[in-house]
Motif scaffolding. Structure first.
Motif, PDB file in Angstrom:
ATOM      1  N   GLU A  72       0.844  -1.190   0.000  1.00 43.07           N
ATOM      2  CA  GLU A  72       0.000   0.000   0.000  1.00 43.07           C
ATOM      3  C   GLU A  72       0.879   1.238   0.000  1.00 43.07           C
ATOM      4  N   GLU A  73       0.231   2.368  -0.281  1.00 42.75           N
ATOM      5  CA  GLU A  73       0.886   3.665  -0.189  1.00 42.75           C
ATOM      6  C   GLU A  73      -0.112   4.671   0.367  1.00 42.75           C
ATOM      7  N   ILE A  74       0.402   5.791   0.827  1.00 42.16           N
ATOM      8  CA  ILE A  74      -0.464   6.862   1.321  1.00 42.16           C
ATOM      9  C   ILE A  74      -1.093   7.555   0.125  1.00 42.16           C
ATOM     10  N   VAL A  75      -2.423   7.643   0.138  1.00 40.88           N
ATOM     11  CA  VAL A  75      -3.168   8.317  -0.921  1.00 40.88           C
ATOM     12  C   VAL A  75      -3.647   9.678  -0.430  1.00 40.88           C
ATOM     13  N   VAL A  76      -4.034   9.759   0.847  1.00 41.47           N
ATOM     14  CA  VAL A  76      -4.549  10.986   1.454  1.00 41.47           C
ATOM     15  C   VAL A  76      -3.851  11.214   2.785  1.00 41.47           C
ATOM     16  N   ILE A  77      -3.424  12.436   3.021  1.00 37.62           N
ATOM     17  CA  ILE A  77      -3.039  12.885   4.364  1.00 37.62           C
ATOM     18  C   ILE A  77      -4.112  13.883   4.766  1.00 37.62           C
ATOM     19  N   TYR A  78      -4.705  13.659   5.933  1.00 41.06           N
ATOM     20  CA  TYR A  78      -5.749  14.586   6.370  1.00 41.06           C
ATOM     21  C   TYR A  78      -5.404  15.171   7.730  1.00 41.06           C
ATOM     22  N   HIS A  79      -5.921  16.366   7.955  1.00 41.66           N
ATOM     23  CA  HIS A  79      -5.884  16.952   9.291  1.00 41.66           C
ATOM     24  C   HIS A  79      -6.944  18.034   9.373  1.00 41.66           C
ATOM     25  N   SER A  80      -7.179  18.483  10.584  1.00 38.29           N
ATOM     26  CA  SER A  80      -8.204  19.497  10.787  1.00 38.29           C
ATOM     27  C   SER A  80      -7.582  20.831  11.157  1.00 38.29           C
ATOM     28  N   HIS A  81      -8.331  21.866  10.846  1.00 35.70           N
ATOM     29  CA  HIS A  81      -8.031  23.209  11.342  1.00 35.70           C
ATOM     30  C   HIS A  81      -9.176  23.557  12.279  1.00 35.70           C
ATOM     31  N   ARG A  90       1.338  27.589   5.931  1.00 32.03           N
ATOM     32  CA  ARG A  90       2.739  27.506   5.490  1.00 32.03           C
ATOM     33  C   ARG A  90       3.366  26.194   5.943  1.00 32.03           C
ATOM     34  N   THR A  91       3.040  25.758   7.165  1.00 30.01           N
ATOM     35  CA  THR A  91       3.565  24.483   7.665  1.00 30.01           C
ATOM     36  C   THR A  91       3.042  23.327   6.820  1.00 30.01           C
ATOM     37  N   ASP A  92       1.753  23.350   6.468  1.00 29.06           N
ATOM     38  CA  ASP A  92       1.177  22.309   5.621  1.00 29.06           C
ATOM     39  C   ASP A  92       1.896  22.259   4.273  1.00 29.06           C
ATOM     40  N   VAL A  93       2.200  23.423   3.723  1.00 29.02           N
ATOM     41  CA  VAL A  93       2.892  23.473   2.432  1.00 29.02           C
ATOM     42  C   VAL A  93       4.289  22.871   2.556  1.00 29.02           C
ATOM     43  N   SER A  94       4.978  23.160   3.654  1.00 30.33           N
ATOM     44  CA  SER A  94       6.317  22.576   3.823  1.00 30.33           C
ATOM     45  C   SER A  94       6.231  21.061   3.945  1.00 30.33           C
ATOM     46  N   TYR A  95       5.202  20.543   4.640  1.00 26.38           N
ATOM     47  CA  TYR A  95       5.002  19.097   4.707  1.00 26.38           C
ATOM     48  C   TYR A  95       4.674  18.543   3.322  1.00 26.38           C
ATOM     49  N   GLY A  96       3.823  19.268   2.591  1.00 31.54           N
ATOM     50  CA  GLY A  96       3.436  18.833   1.251  1.00 31.54           C
ATOM     51  C   GLY A  96       4.613  18.772   0.303  1.00 31.54           C
ATOM     52  N   ASN A  97       5.496  19.754   0.401  1.00 35.32           N
ATOM     53  CA  ASN A  97       6.684  19.770  -0.451  1.00 35.32           C
ATOM     54  C   ASN A  97       7.585  18.573  -0.177  1.00 35.32           C
ATOM     55  N   ALA A  98       7.553  18.068   1.043  1.00 30.81           N
ATOM     56  CA  ALA A  98       8.432  16.965   1.440  1.00 30.81           C
ATOM     57  C   ALA A  98       7.846  15.597   1.104  1.00 30.81           C
ATOM     58  N   ASN A  99       6.613  15.554   0.613  1.00 33.27           N
ATOM     59  CA  ASN A  99       5.947  14.284   0.315  1.00 33.27           C
ATOM     60  C   ASN A  99       5.685  14.148  -1.177  1.00 33.27           C
ATOM     61  N   SER A 124      -9.880  19.446  -0.463  1.00 31.99           N
ATOM     62  CA  SER A 124      -8.691  18.683  -0.821  1.00 31.99           C
ATOM     63  C   SER A 124      -7.778  19.507  -1.718  1.00 31.99           C
ATOM     64  N   PHE A 125      -6.466  19.301  -1.513  1.00 30.46           N
ATOM     65  CA  PHE A 125      -5.447  20.063  -2.235  1.00 30.46           C
ATOM     66  C   PHE A 125      -4.312  19.141  -2.658  1.00 30.46           C
ATOM     67  N   LEU A 126      -3.657  19.518  -3.736  1.00 33.14           N
ATOM     68  CA  LEU A 126      -2.377  18.929  -4.116  1.00 33.14           C
ATOM     69  C   LEU A 126      -1.329  19.991  -3.824  1.00 33.14           C
ATOM     70  N   ILE A 127      -0.203  19.576  -3.251  1.00 30.74           N
ATOM     71  CA  ILE A 127       0.844  20.519  -2.860  1.00 30.74           C
ATOM     72  C   ILE A 127       2.166  20.027  -3.436  1.00 30.74           C
ATOM     73  N   ALA A 128       2.820  20.891  -4.220  1.00 32.18           N
ATOM     74  CA  ALA A 128       4.130  20.554  -4.795  1.00 32.18           C
ATOM     75  C   ALA A 128       4.862  21.849  -5.125  1.00 32.18           C
ATOM     76  N   ASP A 129       6.134  21.886  -4.797  1.00 33.99           N
ATOM     77  CA  ASP A 129       6.984  23.045  -5.135  1.00 33.99           C
ATOM     78  C   ASP A 129       6.361  24.367  -4.688  1.00 33.99           C
ATOM     79  N   ASP A 130       5.851  24.401  -3.464  1.00 33.61           N
ATOM     80  CA  ASP A 130       5.226  25.589  -2.874  1.00 33.61           C
ATOM     81  C   ASP A 130       3.925  26.006  -3.562  1.00 33.61           C
TER      82      ASP A 130
END
Length: 140
Positions: A72-81, A90-99, A124-130
């Protein structure tokens, strides 16, 4: 676009409400290469914070072992605000850039309802390269 079952959607929202006022976090896994979210994996927010999340390191280690064992692989990372809109910080984006940029980042805002019944925002969002790209969510 993220297509997710009603059951998984409801489990994410229930976890977000249950952990309020702290941020809830977890992942949805699926078969390698499928892009299908299938298995709900709630995680402990090691930070126990209303403003950010950090996966528990022991749970994360165990998750990666199981992913390898189950193909298996991770398809979704979720969290709440809990006090802000469901939009990556900004923290979410830095995590997204690292995945992996194919991972869907689901954010649920419990700012309006807290841990009770009431409306939540589920996005839902896709995060890459900021870069943050919101995507449509289809619940089936």
């Amino acid at each position: 676009m993220l297509t997710i079952s009603q059951e998984l959607h409801d489990k994410i929202v229930a976890h977000a409400r249950a952990d309020h006022p702290d941020e809830a976090c977890g992942v949805i896994t699926g078969p390698v290469g499928s892009g299908r979210p299938e298995r709900f994996v709630p995680m402990l927010n090691e930070a126990r914070s209303p403003t950010f999340f950090r996966f528990d390191s022991y749970e994360l280690r165990d998750l990666y072992r199981r992913l390898d064992d189950d193909d298996e692989e991770i398809v979704v990372i979720y969290h709440s605000h809990t006090a802000t809109e469901a939009y990556p910080s900004r923290t979410d984006v830095s995590y997204g850039n690292a995945n992996d940029p194919r991972i869907h980042w689901v954010l649920v805002s419990t700012a309006e309802c807290g841990n009770g019944e009431g409306p939540v925002s589920f996005r839902s969002f896709l995060i890459a390269d900021d870069k943050i790209t919101e995507e449509d969510v289809t619940v089936v």
